[in-house]
Structures are given as C-alpha cells and as structure tokens.
Design a protein around this motif. Structure first.
Motif, PDB file in Angstrom:
ATOM      1  N   ASP A  24      53.208  69.335  -6.839  1.00 56.43           N
ATOM      2  CA  ASP A  24      52.103  68.323  -6.750  1.00 56.43           C
ATOM      3  C   ASP A  24      50.848  69.032  -7.013  1.00 56.43           C
ATOM      4  O   ASP A  24      50.240  69.234  -6.135  1.00 56.43           O
ATOM      5  CB  ASP A  24      52.012  67.420  -5.594  1.00 56.43           C
ATOM      6  CG  ASP A  24      51.307  66.192  -5.845  1.00 56.43           C
ATOM      7  OD1 ASP A  24      50.259  66.191  -6.464  1.00 56.43           O
ATOM      8  OD2 ASP A  24      51.722  65.045  -5.462  1.00 56.43           O
ATOM      9  N   ASP A  25      50.319  68.744  -8.304  1.00 53.81           N
ATOM     10  CA  ASP A  25      49.046  69.408  -8.729  1.00 53.81           C
ATOM     11  C   ASP A  25      47.761  68.790  -7.768  1.00 53.81           C
ATOM     12  O   ASP A  25      46.650  69.624  -7.611  1.00 53.81           O
ATOM     13  CB  ASP A  25      48.803  69.530 -10.078  1.00 53.81           C
ATOM     14  CG  ASP A  25      47.545  70.397 -10.346  1.00 53.81           C
ATOM     15  OD1 ASP A  25      47.274  70.956 -10.007  1.00 53.81           O
ATOM     16  OD2 ASP A  25      46.706  69.484 -11.164  1.00 53.81           O
ATOM     17  N   VAL A  26      47.684  67.699  -7.622  1.00 54.04           N
ATOM     18  CA  VAL A  26      46.781  66.936  -6.731  1.00 54.04           C
ATOM     19  C   VAL A  26      46.515  67.544  -5.432  1.00 54.04           C
ATOM     20  O   VAL A  26      45.350  67.736  -4.993  1.00 54.04           O
ATOM     21  CB  VAL A  26      46.892  65.552  -6.931  1.00 54.04           C
ATOM     22  CG1 VAL A  26      45.849  64.637  -5.871  1.00 54.04           C
ATOM     23  CG2 VAL A  26      46.848  64.861  -7.974  1.00 54.04           C
ATOM     24  N   TYR A  27      47.681  68.033  -5.035  1.00 58.95           N
ATOM     25  CA  TYR A  27      47.426  68.799  -3.661  1.00 58.95           C
ATOM     26  C   TYR A  27      47.455  70.193  -3.674  1.00 58.95           C
ATOM     27  O   TYR A  27      47.327  70.944  -2.825  1.00 58.95           O
ATOM     28  CB  TYR A  27      48.700  68.596  -2.775  1.00 58.95           C
ATOM     29  CG  TYR A  27      49.201  67.330  -2.095  1.00 58.95           C
ATOM     30  CD1 TYR A  27      48.199  66.951  -1.247  1.00 58.95           C
ATOM     31  CD2 TYR A  27      50.080  66.060  -2.787  1.00 58.95           C
ATOM     32  CE1 TYR A  27      48.420  65.617  -0.516  1.00 58.95           C
ATOM     33  CE2 TYR A  27      50.226  65.235  -1.928  1.00 58.95           C
ATOM     34  CZ  TYR A  27      49.297  64.658  -1.066  1.00 58.95           C
ATOM     35  OH  TYR A  27      49.632  63.673  -0.187  1.00 58.95           O
ATOM     36  N   GLY A  28      47.310  70.531  -5.196  1.00 63.76           N
ATOM     37  CA  GLY A  28      46.999  72.016  -5.467  1.00 63.76           C
ATOM     38  C   GLY A  28      48.540  72.682  -5.203  1.00 63.76           C
ATOM     39  O   GLY A  28      48.199  74.039  -5.075  1.00 63.76           O
ATOM     40  N   GLU A  29      49.521  72.323  -5.391  1.00 68.58           N
ATOM     41  CA  GLU A  29      50.684  72.731  -5.086  1.00 68.58           C
ATOM     42  C   GLU A  29      51.649  73.004  -6.413  1.00 68.58           C
ATOM     43  O   GLU A  29      53.003  73.319  -6.026  1.00 68.58           O
ATOM     44  CB  GLU A  29      51.505  71.842  -3.981  1.00 68.58           C
ATOM     45  CG  GLU A  29      50.845  71.917  -2.673  1.00 68.58           C
ATOM     46  CD  GLU A  29      51.734  70.856  -1.680  1.00 68.58           C
ATOM     47  OE1 GLU A  29      52.556  70.150  -2.154  1.00 68.58           O
ATOM     48  OE2 GLU A  29      50.970  70.616  -0.576  1.00 68.58           O
ATOM     49  N   ASP A  30      50.996  72.758  -7.476  1.00 68.03           N
ATOM     50  CA  ASP A  30      51.884  72.960  -8.575  1.00 68.03           C
ATOM     51  C   ASP A  30      51.790  74.579  -9.004  1.00 68.03           C
ATOM     52  O   ASP A  30      50.781  74.868  -9.561  1.00 68.03           O
ATOM     53  CB  ASP A  30      51.649  72.232  -9.875  1.00 68.03           C
ATOM     54  CG  ASP A  30      52.892  72.263 -10.784  1.00 68.03           C
ATOM     55  OD1 ASP A  30      52.767  73.463 -11.561  1.00 68.03           O
ATOM     56  OD2 ASP A  30      53.324  71.585 -11.139  1.00 68.03           O
TER      57      ASP A  30
ATOM     58  N   ASN B 133      48.607  76.265 -11.277  1.00 65.77           N
ATOM     59  CA  ASN B 133      47.678  77.217 -10.429  1.00 65.77           C
ATOM     60  C   ASN B 133      47.813  78.650 -11.366  1.00 65.77           C
ATOM     61  O   ASN B 133      46.583  79.223 -11.647  1.00 65.77           O
ATOM     62  CB  ASN B 133      48.305  77.618  -9.326  1.00 65.77           C
ATOM     63  CG  ASN B 133      47.830  76.562  -8.190  1.00 65.77           C
ATOM     64  OD1 ASN B 133      47.468  75.469  -8.604  1.00 65.77           O
ATOM     65  ND2 ASN B 133      48.735  76.496  -7.242  1.00 65.77           N
TER      66      ASN B 133
ATOM     67  N   ARG C 131      36.863  68.983 -10.192  1.00 63.97           N
ATOM     68  CA  ARG C 131      38.005  68.700  -9.813  1.00 63.97           C
ATOM     69  C   ARG C 131      38.128  67.099  -9.442  1.00 63.97           C
ATOM     70  O   ARG C 131      39.009  66.471  -9.660  1.00 63.97           O
ATOM     71  CB  ARG C 131      38.733  69.473  -8.678  1.00 63.97           C
ATOM     72  CG  ARG C 131      40.190  69.380  -8.230  1.00 63.97           C
ATOM     73  CD  ARG C 131      40.687  70.157  -7.339  1.00 63.97           C
ATOM     74  NE  ARG C 131      40.731  71.457  -7.915  1.00 63.97           N
ATOM     75  CZ  ARG C 131      41.828  71.975  -8.622  1.00 63.97           C
ATOM     76  NH1 ARG C 131      42.723  71.187  -8.876  1.00 63.97           N
ATOM     77  NH2 ARG C 131      41.958  73.076  -9.056  1.00 63.97           N
TER      78      ARG C 131
ATOM     79  N   LYS D 215      39.455  63.567 -11.076  1.00 67.69           N
ATOM     80  CA  LYS D 215      39.959  62.313 -10.408  1.00 67.69           C
ATOM     81  C   LYS D 215      39.522  61.110 -10.487  1.00 67.69           C
ATOM     82  O   LYS D 215      39.972  60.192 -10.769  1.00 67.69           O
ATOM     83  CB  LYS D 215      39.917  62.882  -8.819  1.00 67.69           C
ATOM     84  CG  LYS D 215      40.723  61.908  -7.951  1.00 67.69           C
ATOM     85  CD  LYS D 215      42.106  61.710  -8.346  1.00 67.69           C
ATOM     86  CE  LYS D 215      42.908  60.601  -7.349  1.00 67.69           C
ATOM     87  NZ  LYS D 215      44.321  60.654  -7.454  1.00 67.69           N
TER      88      LYS D 215
ATOM     89  N   ARG E 249      50.479  65.199 -11.406  1.00 64.36           N
ATOM     90  CA  ARG E 249      51.560  65.697 -10.110  1.00 64.36           C
ATOM     91  C   ARG E 249      51.975  66.766 -10.803  1.00 64.36           C
ATOM     92  O   ARG E 249      51.645  67.867 -10.786  1.00 64.36           O
ATOM     93  CB  ARG E 249      52.144  64.088  -9.973  1.00 64.36           C
ATOM     94  CG  ARG E 249      51.355  63.100  -9.431  1.00 64.36           C
ATOM     95  CD  ARG E 249      50.567  63.494  -8.028  1.00 64.36           C
ATOM     96  NE  ARG E 249      49.747  62.270  -7.628  1.00 64.36           N
ATOM     97  CZ  ARG E 249      48.873  62.283  -6.481  1.00 64.36           C
ATOM     98  NH1 ARG E 249      49.028  63.140  -5.950  1.00 64.36           N
ATOM     99  NH2 ARG E 249      48.349  61.018  -6.332  1.00 64.36           N
TER     100      ARG E 249
END
Length: 350
Positions: A29-35, A39, A224, A228, A235
C-alpha cells in the motif's frame, strides 16, 4: 491501411519487459509507504537526477501541479514562459486549485526565457499591491518550441537570477531524458540547475502510466500531502511503478534513435515542395513544421495526412507537429514521407 502514429510520444505501448515486470511486481500500500516497487522507483529517479527524494504521481500534469502547490502559497505568483506546457495545456490547475497568479514572460524560439525578463518580472518584496513571487519555472525539452533543448549554461543563467532573489526553480522535465541525450550530458547535470523536477515515464520512455517529482526530502514530504489533496494517493501502485523502473533502466539510451528518426523525417519534409521546415529547430524527437502553400491551412493538411494513416496534430493554424517515439522505425518514417508528398499535392483548397 498502414498507420504511422506521430501525434505524440504518449501513444507508446509498454515493452514486453514492462508487461512482465508489471505482472511480477512486488506490491504493498503506497499511501502507507509500503509498496516496495514504488519505493525503489522513487529512490532510483531521485538518484539519477541528483536529488534527495522522489514521489511517484499519475501524470506530468499532476506532477507539475503538485510541485507548484508545494512551492507557491495561495496568492503567490509563478513566473514561466508564455509557451510553457504548464501555462497552455494543464487546464489552469495552479490557479484553479492553488489560487496562484501566473506571470508569463516571452519564450524565445529556442525555448529559453530571457534572464533579464525573468528578473524584471520578480515582484518587489514588501509592496502590498503585488502578489509575492514564489517560483520560477523552466521546461526542457520545450514542447511548443518544437522540442527545443535548453543547454545547461542557459539553465544556469536562470538559476543565477533565482539565487539572487532567494527563489526556487522548478523544471517541467517531462522530456529531460531527451534533453540529456541531445546534449550528451547526464540528466543530473540538467537537474543540478533547478530545485525540483517533474519528469515523465509515459512519453519517450514508453511506460504506460506515471511521472515523478524529485527534490529535497522536506519538499517531497510536503508534496506527498499535496498529492493526497488532489486525489493522487494510490494503493498497490507498484504495478505501474514496475514499468517505469524498466523505462529508466532500458529506454533512455534508445531515445537517440527517436532523435535520428525525427531528423530524417524533417530533412525529408524539407525536400517536398509545399512544406516549410526549419531544420535547426529539430533538436530532439519533435518536428514542428509549416506550409509554403497559402491556399490550405495546417489543420486541413493534418486532417488529410491522418486520413491517409499518418497521424499528426496541427498545433495552430500554420503549423503541424509530429513526434517520433518507441515503435516508430525507419521504414515508418519513409512511408510517412511518401504519404506526405502525395497529400500536399492532392489536398483540396480549404
């Protein structure tokens, strides 16, 4: 009918390697910085352009909008060329959504804006009658100036003006990779002359979707948030970023082929009576040409070419634009020239 689509380098289709990378992309999930794929892309483009951080966005228009929202508070002023893509083709987003004032200065045919004009456009600080100058914008390569390439020295002149007045410079570098190839320099040398860059993966680099903004870590953190605000938080965006990573790794050097094809097309047009081509203006993958015939308009000739399978766009009443890109081979250029010769002889009077 054989189709040669020269409308834009945005019509490119992803390479087989891109499609494979998209299928196999590691996602989060890129919004969480988790992709992890997003990254990696943001780190890679920031590193190549010599900036601290990057931000993946949907499009070049969004990239420029988010950058200017971050640079320019409501009521602030943006200085840019009167032929700039941001001014012409981005729906007035910085004014509509950012409440910013746009101050244009003339673009020269080579895409440059005169440093003296820029300095003269900077508002005197503290005068309550004026908006506050917030950012200066450049474009390289320059779309409406026929793909003109600004040299590093030219950009340094604007950087000098900005530094004297404590202002940032933003680069619409949608085709910065074309500029670097045309100049024979690294993209970082171009980006060194500005504070922030927006660059596209979906034009000459042939990725299906996406652009990036690069700048300082603090700038990107604020950008960032602005991404938004305009609805650009994605995502599992790694499925798109994967193609952009392939574009960065595999598609930059081949831009020289597009430039060669553009030169061949321009030189061929110059030999066909009825077309007017300034060969000195063909510096990258864009060819902007006119007509020596006065009995027909550029839109009519462009429509006739398109009807014969050579898709081009009229940029105004007197000029037509053609753009070479991945998927256009030398044989396509030769075919397009044959069609162009036939069309200019047969096109009906408007």
């Amino acid at each position: 009918m054989r189709i040669v689509d020269l409308r834009s380098d945005t019509v490119t289709l992803p390479t087989p390697a891109m499609r494979r990378a998209m299928y196999e992309a590691e996602l989060g999930d890129d919004v969480y910085g988790e992709d992890p794929t997003v990254n990696r892309l943001e780190e890679a483009v920031a590193e190549r352009l010599g900036k601290e951080a990057g931000l993946f966005v949907v499009s070049g228009t969004m990239g420029n909008l988010v950058s200017l929202l971050t640079h320019c508070p409501r009521g602030g002023e943006v200085i840019l060329g009167d032929q700039a893509h941001i001014f012409y083709y981005e729906a007035g987003g910085i004014s509509a959504l950012g409440g910013a004032h746009v101050h244009t200065v003339p673009n020269r045919p080579d895409g440059m804006i005169d440093p003296a004009d820029v300095e003269g456009a900077i508002r005197a600080p503290g005068n309550v009658h004026f908006p506050r100058t917030s950012v200066i914008c450049l474009e390289n390569t320059h779309n409406r100036c026929g793909g003109a390439v600004l040299s590093v020295a030219q950009m340094a002149e604007i950087k000098g003006v900005a530094e004297r007045h404590g202002l940032p410079v933003h680069l619409d570098g949608a085709r910065i990779w074309n500029a670097a190839v045309a100049l024979g320099v690294s993209p970082r040398e171009i980006a060194d002359q500005v504070d922030t860059v927006q660059t596209c993966f979906s034009k000459g680099l042939a990725a299906p979707v996406g652009s990036a903004i690069v700048g300082s870590r603090a700038f990107i953190a604020e950008a960032r948030r602005n991404r938004k605000i305009v609805g650009g938080g994605m995502r599992q965006a790694g499925v798109l970023a994967a193609a952009a990573l392939v574009a960065l790794e595999e598609m930059v050097d081949r831009l020289a082929e597009d430039h060669d094809n553009a030169r061949t097309f321009a030189e061929g047009l110059a030999q066909i009576p009825g077309y007017d081509v300034d060969l000195a203006s063909v510096q990258s993958n864009i060819i902007r040409f006119g007509l020596t015939r006065t009995d027909v308009t550029a839109p009519r000739v462009a429509a006739a070419l398109t009807a014969e399978g050579v898709k081009v766009n009229a940029s105004d009443a007197a000029h037509i634009r053609a753009v070479t890109h991945y998927g256009i081979e030398r044989g396509d250029i030769e075919h397009a020239l044959a069609v162009a010769a036939r069309v200019i002889e047969s096109v009906a009077v408007a």
